[in-house]
Design a protein around this motif. Sequence first.
Motif, PDB file in Angstrom:
ATOM      1  N   GLU A   1       2.765  -3.205  10.973  1.00  0.00           N
ATOM      2  CA  GLU A   1       3.478  -2.615   9.841  1.00  0.00           C
ATOM      3  C   GLU A   1       2.836  -3.033   8.521  1.00  0.00           C
ATOM      4  OE1 GLU A   1       7.670  -2.594  12.327  1.00  0.00           O
ATOM      5  OE2 GLU A   1       7.359  -4.042  10.706  1.00  0.00           O
ATOM      6  N   TRP A   2       2.422  -4.287   8.433  1.00  0.00           N
ATOM      7  CA  TRP A   2       1.718  -4.730   7.233  1.00  0.00           C
ATOM      8  C   TRP A   2       0.427  -3.947   7.039  1.00  0.00           C
ATOM      9  CZ3 TRP A   2       2.644  -6.943   2.900  1.00  0.00           C
ATOM     10  CH2 TRP A   2       3.705  -7.833   2.780  1.00  0.00           C
ATOM     11  N   ALA A   3      -0.322  -3.817   8.100  1.00  0.00           N
ATOM     12  CA  ALA A   3      -1.599  -3.111   8.001  1.00  0.00           C
ATOM     13  C   ALA A   3      -1.373  -1.694   7.489  1.00  0.00           C
ATOM     14  CB  ALA A   3      -2.289  -3.107   9.358  1.00  0.00           C
ATOM     15  N   LEU A   4      -0.359  -1.062   8.030  1.00  0.00           N
ATOM     16  CA  LEU A   4      -0.080   0.311   7.617  1.00  0.00           C
ATOM     17  C   LEU A   4       0.364   0.374   6.154  1.00  0.00           C
ATOM     18  CD1 LEU A   4       0.205   3.257   8.478  1.00  0.00           C
ATOM     19  CD2 LEU A   4       2.540   2.763   9.186  1.00  0.00           C
ATOM     20  N   PHE A   5       1.281  -0.501   5.794  1.00  0.00           N
ATOM     21  CA  PHE A   5       1.804  -0.491   4.430  1.00  0.00           C
ATOM     22  C   PHE A   5       0.706  -0.822   3.427  1.00  0.00           C
ATOM     23  CE2 PHE A   5       4.889  -2.313   1.197  1.00  0.00           C
ATOM     24  CZ  PHE A   5       5.239  -1.076   0.732  1.00  0.00           C
ATOM     25  N   GLU A   6      -0.154  -1.740   3.784  1.00  0.00           N
ATOM     26  CA  GLU A   6      -1.269  -2.087   2.901  1.00  0.00           C
ATOM     27  C   GLU A   6      -2.186  -0.900   2.682  1.00  0.00           C
ATOM     28  OE1 GLU A   6      -3.007  -5.588   4.686  1.00  0.00           O
ATOM     29  OE2 GLU A   6      -2.494  -6.768   2.909  1.00  0.00           O
ATOM     30  N   ALA A   7      -2.361  -0.107   3.718  1.00  0.00           N
ATOM     31  CA  ALA A   7      -3.216   1.072   3.571  1.00  0.00           C
ATOM     32  C   ALA A   7      -2.673   1.980   2.468  1.00  0.00           C
ATOM     33  CB  ALA A   7      -3.290   1.821   4.896  1.00  0.00           C
ATOM     34  N   PHE A   8      -1.365   2.126   2.432  1.00  0.00           N
ATOM     35  CA  PHE A   8      -0.778   2.972   1.390  1.00  0.00           C
ATOM     36  C   PHE A   8      -0.840   2.300   0.030  1.00  0.00           C
ATOM     37  CE2 PHE A   8       1.238   4.837   5.156  1.00  0.00           C
ATOM     38  CZ  PHE A   8       0.953   6.172   4.916  1.00  0.00           C
ATOM     39  N   LEU A   9      -0.538   0.997  -0.013  1.00  0.00           N
ATOM     40  CA  LEU A   9      -0.507   0.299  -1.300  1.00  0.00           C
ATOM     41  C   LEU A   9      -1.889   0.236  -1.939  1.00  0.00           C
ATOM     42  CD1 LEU A   9       1.935  -2.713  -0.925  1.00  0.00           C
ATOM     43  CD2 LEU A   9       2.214  -0.618  -2.229  1.00  0.00           C
ATOM     44  N   SER A  10      -2.934   0.156  -1.119  1.00  0.00           N
ATOM     45  CA  SER A  10      -4.263  -0.005  -1.693  1.00  0.00           C
ATOM     46  C   SER A  10      -4.739   1.269  -2.377  1.00  0.00           C
ATOM     47  CB  SER A  10      -5.252  -0.417  -0.602  1.00  0.00           C
ATOM     48  OG  SER A  10      -5.377   0.627   0.348  1.00  0.00           O
ATOM     49  N   ARG A  11      -4.199   2.395  -1.975  1.00  0.00           N
ATOM     50  CA  ARG A  11      -4.536   3.660  -2.639  1.00  0.00           C
ATOM     51  C   ARG A  11      -3.237   4.395  -2.944  1.00  0.00           C
ATOM     52  NH1 ARG A  11      -9.651   5.838  -1.812  1.00  0.00           N
ATOM     53  NH2 ARG A  11     -11.182   4.156  -1.681  1.00  0.00           N
ATOM     54  N   PRO A  12      -2.535   3.965  -3.991  1.00  0.00           N
ATOM     55  CA  PRO A  12      -1.155   4.401  -4.197  1.00  0.00           C
ATOM     56  C   PRO A  12      -0.946   5.913  -4.199  1.00  0.00           C
ATOM     57  CG  PRO A  12      -1.702   2.647  -5.704  1.00  0.00           C
ATOM     58  CD  PRO A  12      -2.972   3.044  -5.013  1.00  0.00           C
ATOM     59  N   ALA A  13      -1.802   6.656  -4.854  1.00  0.00           N
ATOM     60  CA  ALA A  13      -1.510   8.080  -5.031  1.00  0.00           C
ATOM     61  C   ALA A  13      -2.169   8.940  -3.972  1.00  0.00           C
ATOM     62  CB  ALA A  13      -1.959   8.530  -6.417  1.00  0.00           C
ATOM     63  N   GLN A  14      -2.899   8.306  -3.063  1.00  0.00           N
ATOM     64  CA  GLN A  14      -3.749   9.075  -2.164  1.00  0.00           C
ATOM     65  C   GLN A  14      -3.020   9.561  -0.923  1.00  0.00           C
ATOM     66  OE1 GLN A  14      -7.596   7.813  -1.916  1.00  0.00           O
ATOM     67  NE2 GLN A  14      -8.148   9.103  -0.195  1.00  0.00           N
ATOM     68  N   LEU A  15      -3.382  10.757  -0.511  1.00  0.00           N
ATOM     69  CA  LEU A  15      -2.878  11.275   0.750  1.00  0.00           C
ATOM     70  C   LEU A  15      -3.743  10.757   1.890  1.00  0.00           C
ATOM     71  CD1 LEU A  15      -1.088  14.147   1.830  1.00  0.00           C
ATOM     72  CD2 LEU A  15      -3.437  14.275   2.701  1.00  0.00           C
ATOM     73  N   LEU A  16      -3.091  10.231   2.941  1.00  0.00           N
ATOM     74  CA  LEU A  16      -3.834   9.665   4.056  1.00  0.00           C
ATOM     75  C   LEU A  16      -3.479  10.429   5.324  1.00  0.00           C
ATOM     76  CD1 LEU A  16      -3.212   5.907   3.169  1.00  0.00           C
ATOM     77  CD2 LEU A  16      -5.369   7.127   2.952  1.00  0.00           C
ATOM     78  N   SER A  17      -4.515  10.981   5.969  1.00  0.00           N
ATOM     79  CA  SER A  17      -4.286  11.707   7.212  1.00  0.00           C
ATOM     80  C   SER A  17      -4.057  10.714   8.345  1.00  0.00           C
ATOM     81  CB  SER A  17      -5.487  12.576   7.540  1.00  0.00           C
ATOM     82  OG  SER A  17      -6.565  11.770   7.942  1.00  0.00           O
TER      83      SER A  17
END
Lengths: 219, 219
Positions: free
Chosen positions: B154-170
Amino acid sequence: MRILLIEDDAVLGAAVHDQIAGDGHSVDWVKRLDAASDAMASTGYELVLLDLMLPDGRGIRFLKELRARGDVTPVIILTALDQITDRIEGLNAGADDYLIKPFDLAELSARIGSVARRYTGNPNPIIRHGALDVDLAARSIRRDGTPVQLTAREWALFEAFLSRPAQLLSKAQLEDRLYAFGAEIESNTIEVHVSRLRKKLGADVIRTERGLGYRLGAP
Amino acid sequence: MRILLIEDDAVLGAAVHDQIAGDGHSVDWVKRLDAASDAMASTGYELVLLDLMLPDGRGIRFLKELRARGDVTPVIILTALDQITDRIEGLNAGADDYLIKPFDLAELSARIGSVARRYTGNPNPIIRHGALDVDLAARSIRRDGTPVQLTAREWALFEAFLSRPAQLLSKAQLEDRLYAFGAEIESNTIEVHVSRLRKKLGADVIRTERGLGYRLGAP
DNA sequence: CCCAACCTGACAGCTTCCTGAAGCCTCCGG
DNA sequence: CCGGAGGCTTCAGGAAGCTGTCAGGTTGGG
């Protein structure tokens, strides 16, 4: 306070000398262990600042001989970051505190004051954490009022948690902190020490977060 | 931060109160030592600002009693220029810092920040995102002030979003980031983890963009 | 209304962790 | 020099909880 400084590095020694002299202490500065032994024999010091890497022998040996003679003069060790194993050895040998180079001179003054207070009988700051009363300077713990004895490794581990109360510490981080750089640990040593700490201090002192590391439990 | 201000001078007290309240701290202001003792006993403060000249006793005495009880709450002394002996006595009695009146209010704010950092040991940057306070270094999250536990994935996933706040991730990008190269995932694992994150952190933390991927919700 | 995409509860397998026990090392007293 | 004691590390069996998978339900677009 009469202080003996044992340090071979000219620059660091001068800086330390000036700092503690500026605090109003009387400082004798020697650069070799044989000179240190002579000074200890002839003069009554109230505190010793001891560098562990000296040209004519290891400081640890000096400390052990001092304690073997029954000398209880407080000793603060000055050690480099890559001598952490020496640090633990130093605490075992009877040092009262340690500072890792490069250290803040104000920090040095504070530690000197702390050690001095301990020996003049004034109270040290006590950290309360749940049922634990921790005196970091005196390296003593009471759990529900009864004293608990920790070994050197256990102290090093517990201090790591206390120094950053809310922080999660991975096993890799803890290994870095407890062992000299490059000293590889190839087993579950950290887990075992955590287990021992829990047995001594209470099961909820350290919480594990699976796959991430450990964290100090809530007070 | 919860701060107790002990100061009998109305003008100075009001100025200090307004300054630190303006910094976002919560301040209780008392003018007498007996009131200060009551306040300390009933409330958990994180910092004490202590004037040494008070109508009903010397502040030093208050400080010494505090430390004698084992209270380690940081204390900053406010002292006039002609009380330098008191100031030294104060540091010996266990104060953490001092300010000489008249002092600059900005200086006061700076000292408060310094003492707070030293004692909470928490200079970690905190990311605020809506109701969430995220401390990446400590690996801790608070949602509306109450701590939330995340697992490693869950941390790994959340960090992925936080590191690129506005970005859409597939989903493919997220899989690449969460799993070692070659480790193929053959199910809706990402969806499951997103679901778990939403349950813990709030439904609007991560938004779905149908057919495209996920994106961090608006703060 | 239909289909595709997504959500989520449940669960079993498996990684991670705990802990007692044993071996090794250092230190210390005799 | 030897033997004992205490502490540290390693090992192994068992426990705990994370995580991938699946199935059935829900949502949204056309």
